[in-house]
Design an enzyme around this catalytic site. Sequence first.
Site, PDB file in Angstrom:
ATOM      1  N   SER A 129       0.797  -1.222   0.000  1.00 22.38           N
ATOM      2  CA  SER A 129       0.000   0.000   0.000  1.00 22.38           C
ATOM      3  C   SER A 129       0.825   1.265   0.000  1.00 22.38           C
ATOM      4  O   SER A 129       0.280   2.338  -0.229  1.00 22.38           O
ATOM      5  CB  SER A 129      -0.944   0.014   1.206  1.00 22.38           C
ATOM      6  OG  SER A 129      -0.187   0.041   2.397  1.00 22.38           O
ATOM      7  N   LYS A 180       0.790   4.421   6.864  1.00 24.18           N
ATOM      8  CA  LYS A 180       0.117   5.180   5.804  1.00 24.18           C
ATOM      9  C   LYS A 180       0.627   6.615   5.830  1.00 24.18           C
ATOM     10  O   LYS A 180       1.306   7.030   6.767  1.00 24.18           O
ATOM     11  CB  LYS A 180      -1.417   5.200   6.027  1.00 24.18           C
ATOM     12  CG  LYS A 180      -2.069   3.849   6.013  1.00 24.18           C
ATOM     13  CD  LYS A 180      -2.367   3.390   4.602  1.00 24.18           C
ATOM     14  CE  LYS A 180      -3.017   2.019   4.585  1.00 24.18           C
ATOM     15  NZ  LYS A 180      -2.098   0.913   4.467  1.00 24.18           N
TER      16      LYS A 180
END
Lengths: 194, 212
Positions: A73, A117
């Site tokens: 990701s 993230k």
Amino acid sequence: LMIPKTKGKIIPIEPSSPSAAAMSRFVRRLAGIPWRQIAGEASSVGLLMAQGLCAVHVVSEHVLGVAFPRGPSMLPALNMAGDVLLTDKVSPRRGWVGPGDVVLLLSPEDPRKIVAKRVLGMEGDEVTYPVDAGNSDATKTVVVPQGHIWVQGDNIYSSNDSRQFGPVPYGLVKGKMSYRIWPPSRIGSIDSKE
Amino acid sequence: PRRPPRNRSKALVASLRLHGTEEDCSCFCTSEVQILPVCSDRIVLIMGARSQLWSIAKMSVTGGVIGVTISDRYVTVVAIKGHSMHPTMTATDSALRGDIVLAEKACLDQYKFSRGDVILFKCPSNHKEVFVKRLIGLPGEWIQLPASSEIIKVPQGHCWVEGDNAARSWDSRSFGPIPLGLINGRVTHIIWPPSKIGRVERKWPEDRIPPF
């Protein structure tokens, strides 16, 4: 060795058989071992080890830790596996986190999972994000609520982030990552232009 | 030769007082204190005091590190500051007379909680504040909101919390379900005031339909 006393005279027991003789030699040897000294040294070594482990815990939880992120990701900034990153634990507690920082946070879908993230918006910011990356160009704009942040993976085609689970409370942030220390070819800031 | 004793400075002062001559002074050299041939009891006493301070500093740092580790991983002590859990836990304006509770951190390993647990958690709109409330809904459960007849589902990884004192409690009825990751610990005992010392029991509020 048990030595029975008979009317003031001490009569040592003679072993009656070879196995009894071996047994009494063994027991004599056991009694000769300095148990108390060994116990004392073991407890002081144990105490030292406990102090060392506590120091490691305090440093890695409150000052500087290490993280091994895995998954697609955050490509291309982070590899899928094999990266080792330095985690700054002081900044999130002091509020020194802003848009563009890569952070470690507890997943709001499963608190036992830690995810990495990038922060796109702080409280009060307006964030525009692609609702269905890869399939359409539609975007949506939200205002991040008070005390929350919007996090998104760099690889929007393969990332489970605020586009799915919404803005997350700032209290879930556990560390800020800016430096990579492994692999050697990519040592340095995560966002350096090679 | 005998091993040098742990507290070298004390032994040093003792032996110098015993011998007191310059020749004997030059025999004693340790890593902490280098004795020059001309020495006096007073200089050694000052150096002894400095190393006393150093050992006190070392002990406090060690104690602090061990205390922080225990407070992070096993058990911690918290003073109650709000009125949302009255009468289970009360607060007063003065910090000394509010309730003090013991909270355990072992539950943060697997995040397995039970309905009715009293938990500590970070406020979702201000990460610097810590709240204490009772767990009403576990992840995946359907619960009924007390005021309306609405039924809502608690999402995965979240929980629904409410305070015992419904009138003065700012809880999930206002800010919704909270992620389990915000939880800081589970309250197990009250340790002050002495009249309230005891376990904090798992309790389900009366006339509240249990979730399904």
